[in-house]
Scaffold this active site. Structure first.
Site, PDB file in Angstrom:
ATOM      1  N   ARG A   1       0.039  54.985  73.738  1.00  0.00           N
ATOM      2  CA  ARG A   1      -0.016  56.239  72.986  1.00  0.00           C
ATOM      3  C   ARG A   1      -1.251  56.309  72.085  1.00  0.00           C
ATOM      4  NH1 ARG A   1       5.535  56.855  71.107  1.00  0.00           N
ATOM      5  NH2 ARG A   1       4.985  55.802  69.227  1.00  0.00           N
TER       6      ARG A   1
ATOM      7  N   ARG B   1     -11.216  54.539  72.145  1.00  0.00           N
ATOM      8  CA  ARG B   1     -12.453  55.058  72.754  1.00  0.00           C
ATOM      9  C   ARG B   1     -13.637  54.264  72.252  1.00  0.00           C
ATOM     10  NH1 ARG B   1     -10.613  60.036  70.584  1.00  0.00           N
ATOM     11  NH2 ARG B   1      -9.265  61.095  72.075  1.00  0.00           N
TER      12      ARG B   1
ATOM     13  N   ARG C   1      12.186  56.889  63.844  1.00  0.00           N
ATOM     14  CA  ARG C   1      11.233  56.690  62.749  1.00  0.00           C
ATOM     15  C   ARG C   1      11.037  58.037  62.071  1.00  0.00           C
ATOM     16  NH1 ARG C   1       5.753  56.361  62.020  1.00  0.00           N
ATOM     17  NH2 ARG C   1       5.226  57.308  64.010  1.00  0.00           N
TER      18      ARG C   1
ATOM     19  N   ARG D   1      -1.303  57.902  56.265  1.00  0.00           N
ATOM     20  CA  ARG D   1      -2.311  58.947  56.508  1.00  0.00           C
ATOM     21  C   ARG D   1      -2.382  59.878  55.296  1.00  0.00           C
ATOM     22  NH1 ARG D   1      -1.226  61.424  62.529  1.00  0.00           N
ATOM     23  NH2 ARG D   1       0.811  62.007  61.725  1.00  0.00           N
TER      24      ARG D   1
ATOM     25  N   GLU E   1       1.254  60.519  53.644  1.00  0.00           N
ATOM     26  CA  GLU E   1       2.346  60.347  54.602  1.00  0.00           C
ATOM     27  C   GLU E   1       2.826  58.892  54.586  1.00  0.00           C
ATOM     28  OE1 GLU E   1       1.541  62.046  58.616  1.00  0.00           O
ATOM     29  OE2 GLU E   1       2.087  60.054  59.274  1.00  0.00           O
TER      30      GLU E   1
ATOM     31  N   TYR F   1       9.239  61.618  72.737  1.00  0.00           N
ATOM     32  CA  TYR F   1       8.092  61.914  71.900  1.00  0.00           C
ATOM     33  C   TYR F   1       7.397  63.130  72.516  1.00  0.00           C
ATOM     34  CZ  TYR F   1       3.926  60.958  69.130  1.00  0.00           C
ATOM     35  OH  TYR F   1       2.891  61.041  68.242  1.00  0.00           O
TER      36      TYR F   1
ATOM     37  N   ASP G   1       4.694  66.432  72.032  1.00  0.00           N
ATOM     38  CA  ASP G   1       3.751  67.219  71.248  1.00  0.00           C
ATOM     39  C   ASP G   1       4.139  68.682  71.410  1.00  0.00           C
ATOM     40  OD1 ASP G   1       2.123  65.264  70.106  1.00  0.00           O
ATOM     41  OD2 ASP G   1       1.106  64.938  72.022  1.00  0.00           O
TER      42      ASP G   1
END
Ligand SMILES: Cc1cc2nc3c(=O)[nH]c(=O)nc-3n(C[C@H](O)[C@H](O)[C@H](O)COP(=O)(O)OP(=O)(O)OC[C@H]3O[C@@H](n4cnc5c(N)ncnc54)[C@H](O)[C@@H]3O)c2cc1C
Length: 304
Positions: free
Chosen positions: A90, A94, A168, A199, A221, A269, A271
């Site tokens: 997940r 890069r 979570r 975050r 967060e 999960y 989006d």
């Protein structure tokens, strides 16, 4: 003479490694490379966490107290066999200067936000909305033959009969600051272990074309495991969670008029684009035909 039973030894078929100069090449050829890599990363990840705990003199009990959970939950999470492979896949890795989280070609938000989008969609005389109304408080009043789309946690629906699924969640701390721009981007991750939050969000950067004056709003967060009293955010999805979810999924068959949808109802999960796609699919394949032709509600990949 004693009879001798002839033992026939079954020999396992040995796959030849001839023609492969590397182990990776061989595993790739066998279609096993991804699985082996994920297992190896999981082992290393669990080992690193355990080593870090040793170095800091943190026991499993101590970690459980800090994370406001039980020692058995911590042991479960530190078991490499339990760590789901998608935890690793997940996170985008890069080797470029692209700092975006997602890899999609196009990214966007509804012009006036999701709240406005849904407000407009629900603005119909045929739709009534009851806020602050717990489904479990009114469940008995809903006629058994009326379809229900349940979007709460699937384990709660069954009163945790097959165990509590791992979830979570996040706590947010809001602050208004007297600066025009606090961090220069919408989200900044904090991976240091001595920082309690993970975050900081600064939403003004989601709409750089708008003017917000000389103040800014930030949200810190904090991540933690969810308890029964919380509305959870993300499934943890350990191997035993997956097994328990399959049991809940099978139990759903006994509720022919209930469709379990969304990230909490299907323990996935999702989006936003996936959640919307799943809802549209559920309408097209299940709810629409039920209203139009009286078809029985179907269990699909999008909603169980
Ligand atoms: C912190 C956070 C950040 C995210 N960031 C992104 C992002 O950057 N990009 C992206 O694409 N996606 C993001 N997502 C994911 C996205 O928000 C979800 O995929 C989407 O909201 C899922 O929609 P849903 O309808 O399945 O569930 P939800 O939006 O959770 O809707 C479920 C609804 O069911 C209600 N409900 C639950 N139990 C009961 C009950 N017992 N009685 C009555 N009502 C109940 C809940 O109150 C809720 O309104 C994020 C999610 C979170 C939590």
């Amino acid at each position: 003479m004693a009879k001798r039973t002839a033992k026939v030894r079954k020999r396992k078929a040995v796959r030849s490694t001839a023609g492969f100069s590397t182990l990776d090449g061989f595993l790739k050829d066998q279609g096993k490379l991804e699985e082996f890599e994920a297992t190896a990363i999981k082992e290393v990840l669990a080992w690193q966490i355990i080593e870090a705990m040793k170095a800091k003199n943190i026991s499993r009990k101590g970690l459980a107290e800090r994370m406001k959970t039980s020692r058995s939950q911590i042991s479960r999470l530190l078991d490499p066999k339990e760590l789901p492979a998608d935890i690793i896949t997940r996170l985008p890795v890069r080797y470029t200067f692209n700092s975006r989280y997602f890899s999609d070609k196009y990214e966007g938000l509804p012009l006036n936000g999701y709240a406005e989008l849904f407000r407009k969609m629900a603005d119909s005389a045929n739709i009534s909305i009851y806020l602050d109304c717990d489904y479990f408080a009114v469940r008995e009043q809903i006629p058994a033959d009326k379809p229900v789309v349940y979007t709460g946690p699937v384990d709660r629906f069954f009163d945790y009969r097959f165990g509590v699924l791992g979830w979570r969640m996040l706590d947010f701390e809001r602050e208004v600051l007297d600066v025009e721009d606090y961090q220069g981007c919408a989200v900044l991750n904090y991976a240091d272990e001595d920082v309690a939050f993970t975050r900081i969000h600064e939403f003004r950067h989601l709409h750089p074309e708008r003017s917000y004056g000389d103040k800014t709003v930030i949200f810190r967060e904090y991540s933690r495991l969810a308890g029964k009293a919380d509305e959870p955010h993300y499934p943890i999805n350990t191997v035993s969670d997956k097994r328990a979810y399959d049991t809940y999924r099978a139990a759903a068959v006994a509720w022919p008029n209930v469709v379990f949808g969304g990230r909490l109802g299907t323990y996935r999960y999702l989006d936003m684009h996936q959640a919307i796609g799943a809802a549209l699919n559920t309408w097209a394949q299940t709810i629409g035909p039920h209203f139009r032709e009286g078809a029985p509600l179907k269990r699909t990949a999008a909603a169980i």
